[in-house]
Design a protein around this motif. Sequence first.
Motif, PDB file in Angstrom:
ATOM      1  N   LEU A  72     -12.826  26.471   1.120  1.00 18.78           N
ATOM      2  CA  LEU A  72     -11.766  27.480   1.120  1.00 18.78           C
ATOM      3  C   LEU A  72     -11.806  28.335   2.384  1.00 18.78           C
ATOM      4  CD1 LEU A  72     -11.858  28.586  -2.615  1.00 18.78           C
ATOM      5  CD2 LEU A  72     -10.104  27.218  -1.483  1.00 18.78           C
ATOM      6  N   CYS A  73     -13.006  28.648   2.873  1.00 22.58           N
ATOM      7  CA  CYS A  73     -13.128  29.407   4.128  1.00 22.58           C
ATOM      8  C   CYS A  73     -12.614  28.582   5.305  1.00 22.58           C
ATOM      9  CB  CYS A  73     -14.580  29.827   4.350  1.00 22.58           C
ATOM     10  SG  CYS A  73     -15.131  31.124   3.234  1.00 22.58           S
ATOM     11  N   ALA A  75     -10.339  26.206   5.047  1.00 20.01           N
ATOM     12  CA  ALA A  75      -8.883  26.148   4.864  1.00 20.01           C
ATOM     13  C   ALA A  75      -8.232  27.450   5.315  1.00 20.01           C
ATOM     14  CB  ALA A  75      -8.552  25.856   3.405  1.00 20.01           C
ATOM     15  N   ALA A  76      -8.868  28.588   5.063  1.00 15.60           N
ATOM     16  CA  ALA A  76      -8.336  29.871   5.529  1.00 15.60           C
ATOM     17  C   ALA A  76      -8.322  29.926   7.053  1.00 15.60           C
ATOM     18  CB  ALA A  76      -9.172  31.023   4.963  1.00 15.60           C
ATOM     19  N   THR A  77      -9.355  29.361   7.661  1.00 14.01           N
ATOM     20  CA  THR A  77      -9.392  29.299   9.125  1.00 14.01           C
ATOM     21  C   THR A  77      -8.241  28.456   9.654  1.00 14.01           C
ATOM     22  OG1 THR A  77     -11.786  29.565   9.120  1.00 14.01           O
ATOM     23  CG2 THR A  77     -10.812  28.606  11.095  1.00 14.01           C
ATOM     24  N   ALA A  78      -7.995  27.311   9.010  1.00 13.56           N
ATOM     25  CA  ALA A  78      -6.890  26.449   9.435  1.00 13.56           C
ATOM     26  C   ALA A  78      -5.549  27.141   9.230  1.00 13.56           C
ATOM     27  CB  ALA A  78      -6.927  25.133   8.661  1.00 13.56           C
ATOM     28  N   TRP A  79      -5.448  27.952   8.207  1.00 10.51           N
ATOM     29  CA  TRP A  79      -4.210  28.682   7.950  1.00 10.51           C
ATOM     30  C   TRP A  79      -3.959  29.735   9.027  1.00 10.51           C
ATOM     31  CZ3 TRP A  79      -3.334  33.830   6.034  1.00 10.51           C
ATOM     32  CH2 TRP A  79      -2.021  34.058   5.634  1.00 10.51           C
ATOM     33  N   LEU A  80      -5.036  30.323   9.550  1.00  9.18           N
ATOM     34  CA  LEU A  80      -4.918  31.383  10.544  1.00  9.18           C
ATOM     35  C   LEU A  80      -4.754  30.872  11.980  1.00  9.18           C
ATOM     36  CD1 LEU A  80      -7.671  33.808   9.203  1.00  9.18           C
ATOM     37  CD2 LEU A  80      -5.200  34.205   9.197  1.00  9.18           C
ATOM     38  N   PRO A  82      -3.210  28.387  14.718  1.00  7.87           N
ATOM     39  CA  PRO A  82      -2.206  27.362  15.022  1.00  7.87           C
ATOM     40  C   PRO A  82      -2.846  26.212  15.811  1.00  7.87           C
ATOM     41  CG  PRO A  82      -1.867  29.317  16.377  1.00  7.87           C
ATOM     42  CD  PRO A  82      -2.988  29.623  15.441  1.00  7.87           C
ATOM     43  N   ASP A  85      -5.057  22.022  11.577  1.00  4.06           N
ATOM     44  CA  ASP A  85      -4.407  21.774  10.294  1.00  4.06           C
ATOM     45  C   ASP A  85      -5.311  20.976   9.372  1.00  4.06           C
ATOM     46  OD1 ASP A  85      -1.859  22.937  11.017  1.00  4.06           O
ATOM     47  OD2 ASP A  85      -1.578  21.186  12.302  1.00  4.06           O
ATOM     48  N   ASP A  87      -4.991  18.994   5.484  1.00  2.00           N
ATOM     49  CA  ASP A  87      -3.981  18.499   4.557  1.00  2.00           C
ATOM     50  C   ASP A  87      -4.239  18.804   3.084  1.00  2.00           C
ATOM     51  OD1 ASP A  87      -2.384  17.518   6.541  1.00  2.00           O
ATOM     52  OD2 ASP A  87      -3.229  15.508   6.476  1.00  2.00           O
ATOM     53  N   ALA A  92     -10.749  19.707   3.323  1.00  3.74           N
ATOM     54  CA  ALA A  92     -11.387  20.978   3.673  1.00  3.74           C
ATOM     55  C   ALA A  92     -12.827  21.012   3.186  1.00  3.74           C
ATOM     56  CB  ALA A  92     -10.597  22.152   3.088  1.00  3.74           C
TER      57      ALA A  92
END
Length: 120
Positions: A72-73, A75-80, A82, A85, A87, A92
């Motif tokens: 989850l951490c 995935a949060a990094t990938a969300w922040l 650009p 990514d 999938d 993750a």
Amino acid sequence: MGFIVRVLVNVATIALAASLVPGIRLDGATPALLAGVVLGLVNGLIRPVLVVLTFPLTLLTLGLFLVVLNGLCLAATAWLVPGFDIDGLLPAILGALLISVVSWVLTAFVSDGGRLERYR
């Protein structure tokens, strides 16, 4: 100096995870560097709070929930960031597992001052 070395280790392991784990994409060196810094900040600031909040679930699963928390951490990094990514949750988790193992091995040889050390 130690923080810079740890960020560079994060960058290298994120690039390794992007090349080995299907579902993780990295669009160059700049997103990798930014992802390394953001992952270090997420792991240093947000993850400890999440570990405390999810302690009962971690205890119930005998610590296996920490693997999901690491995913989850990431995935949060990938969300922040650009250009970085992921999938879904499974890539993750696999990427976070790979990053954790490789980072643990590499940082075992780096002191907090950033110097290489040999343990006897």
